[in-house]
Write an enzyme that holds these catalytic residues in place. Structure first.
Site, short mmCIF file in Angstrom:
data_model
loop_
_atom_site.label_atom_id
_atom_site.label_comp_id
_atom_site.label_asym_id
_atom_site.label_seq_id
_atom_site.Cartn_x
_atom_site.Cartn_y
_atom_site.Cartn_z
N ASP A 1 79.69 -2.83 105.62
CA ASP A 1 79.47 -1.52 106.24
C ASP A 1 80.50 -0.50 105.77
O ASP A 1 80.26 0.70 105.79
CB ASP A 1 79.52 -1.65 107.77
CG ASP A 1 78.30 -2.41 108.23
OD1 ASP A 1 78.33 -3.64 108.19
OD2 ASP A 1 77.31 -1.76 108.59
N ASN B 1 82.46 -5.82 107.90
CA ASN B 1 81.04 -6.22 107.97
C ASN B 1 80.78 -6.78 109.36
O ASN B 1 81.68 -6.84 110.21
CB ASN B 1 80.72 -7.24 106.86
CG ASN B 1 79.22 -7.48 106.70
OD1 ASN B 1 78.45 -6.53 106.63
ND2 ASN B 1 78.80 -8.72 106.69
O1 MRU Z 1 74.75 -3.61 113.12
P1 MRU Z 1 73.92 -3.66 111.86
O2 MRU Z 1 72.73 -4.53 111.97
O3 MRU Z 1 73.61 -2.26 111.35
O4 MRU Z 1 74.92 -4.33 110.83
C1 MRU Z 1 74.50 -4.61 109.53
C2 MRU Z 1 75.51 -5.30 108.71
O5 MRU Z 1 76.60 -5.61 109.14
C3 MRU Z 1 75.17 -5.50 107.27
O6 MRU Z 1 75.73 -6.68 106.79
C4 MRU Z 1 75.74 -4.32 106.47
O7 MRU Z 1 75.28 -3.11 107.04
C5 MRU Z 1 75.39 -4.36 105.07
S1 MRU Z 1 73.69 -3.95 104.87
C6 MRU Z 1 73.24 -3.92 103.26
#
Ligand code: MRU
EC number: 5.3.1.23
Length: 366
Positions: free
Chosen positions: A244, A254
């Site tokens: 993220d 992440n």
């Molecule tokens: O809370 P989320 O579902 O938005 O979190 C997503 C993640 O942590 C993913 O691993 C990250 O965004 C990478 S997506 C290509």
């Protein structure tokens, strides 16, 4: 990618009708439903409630949200209001800020009557770019999988562990962590994916398992605590996760639980790679632990769980005793020292300031 054999992306739009359509990810894997986003408020709601989620897709949805706002009222005030509303939805993924900054940079100098058209085109271009970045990550990551496959006995699968959903559902198409997996499948390599369920929202069990299943990729869902055990017993050849927000020094933020997987991987000498497209890299910060805002989500995501009832609908059931508190940090930070490498659209590089600066010189301020 595909749903029931039909080609899909996670988001698509039509400028003539100013319509934006997304897959409602809160209904998967049990129901495949589309929702139409008609204004910036709806775009903000879709991000906040995680009907769309995953760092890259959050950014693209926000870009279209700005475009919809410019259709309603292209004034400077409304541009600022729209960016503020969208920015407030989720704090951790840097792609959101990145997308809003690019939209603002493009639109602010323009006469207001030209803004809607330009905003829509810019959002569409960002969506196309996202697909290209993910595909490039797939090509570079495929090299890693090929190297491992070459060392395995003929016919043995390369076992890959992934956490959360960094799949095509988290991007416009391909995914980040899953792009090398889909490329390996296309190349005819034997692969098998261990999918962390990823409590509390179960993006692994609900989303990654669903999309791998749609593409016929062999996979097994495991509880979040099983990864270390499997690594100790040599059942995992490679870990690939998404991000993220990755700092200029290679610290990786992440989904919560990623750090524990990285620790276990390090202890067991399992390569731990992070698929990191450049919009997920925040070159303005150096210390992931100190500088990345970690989203704290509702206690209810921990105290309750969602599942499919016998009536075919999705129900919420309580897991913990009445009166017990819960804490729900949604992300954690894996220090660069635990990351074997970053799979970027420009190649596989070390998780270090030097390697990031060399790969993305234009992102480093003088
Ligand atoms: O809370 P989320 O579902 O938005 O979190 C997503 C993640 O942590 C993913 O691993 C990250 O965004 C990478 S997506 C290509």
């Amino acid at each position: 990618m595909r749903v029931d054999g039909k080609a899909f992306t996670t988001i698509w739009a039509d400028k003539a009708t100013a319509s934006v359509t997304v897959i409602d990810q809160t209904r998967l894997p049990h129901h495949f439903e589309l929702i139409s986003i008609a204004d910036v408020e709806a775009a903000g709601r879709a991000i906040k409630t995680m009907q769309v989620r995953g760092a890259p897709l959050i950014g693209i949805t926000a870009a279209y949200g700005v475009a919809l706002a410019m259709r309603a009222d292209p004034s400077d005030d409304n541009l600022e209001r729209a960016c503020g509303l969208l920015k407030a939805t989720r704090p951790t993924a840097v792609n959101l800020q990145w997308a809003l900054d690019s939209m603002r940079r493009r639109l602010a100098p323009m006469p207001p009557p030209e803004r809607f058209d330009a905003a829509f085109n810019q959002a569409a271009q960002m969506a196309r770019d996202d697909i290209a970045l993910c595909e490039a990550i797939g090509r570079h990551g495929l090299g890693l999988i090929k190297e491992i496959a070459a060392r395995k006995p003929r016919g043995a699968s390369v076992n890959i562990l992934t956490h959360c959903n960094a799949g095509w559902l988290a991007t416009v198409d391909w995914g980040t962590a899953t792009a090398p997996i889909y490329k390996a499948q296309e190349a005819g390599l034997e692969i098998h994916v261990f999918v962390d369920e990823t409590r509390p929202r179960n993006q692994g069990a609900a989303l990654t398992a669903w999309e791998l299943g749609q593409h016929g990729v062999p996979h097994t869902v495991i509880v979040d605590n099983a990864g270390g055990h499997l690594m100790q017993h040599c059942e995992i050849d490679l870990v690939i996760v998404g991000t993220d927000r990755t700092t200029a020094t290679g610290d990786v933020c992440n989904k919560i639980g990623t750090y524990l997987k990285a620790l276990a991987a390090s202890d067991n000498h399992v390569p731990f790679y992070v698929a990191a497209p450049s919009p997920s890299i925040d070159f303005s910060i150096s210390d992931g632990l100190a500088e990345i805002p970690i989203e704290i989500r509702a206690q209810e995501e921990v105290s309750h769980i969602l599942g499919l009832g016998a009536d075919g609908d999705i129900h919420k059931v309580r897991l913990i005793p009445q009166g017990s508190g819960a804490l729900n940090p949604a992300f954690d930070v894996t220090p660069a020292r635990l990351v074997t490498g970053l799979i970027t659209e420009r190649g596989v590089i070390a998780a270090s300031r030097e390697a990031l600066a060399k790969a993305f010189p234009e992102r480093i301020r003088a």
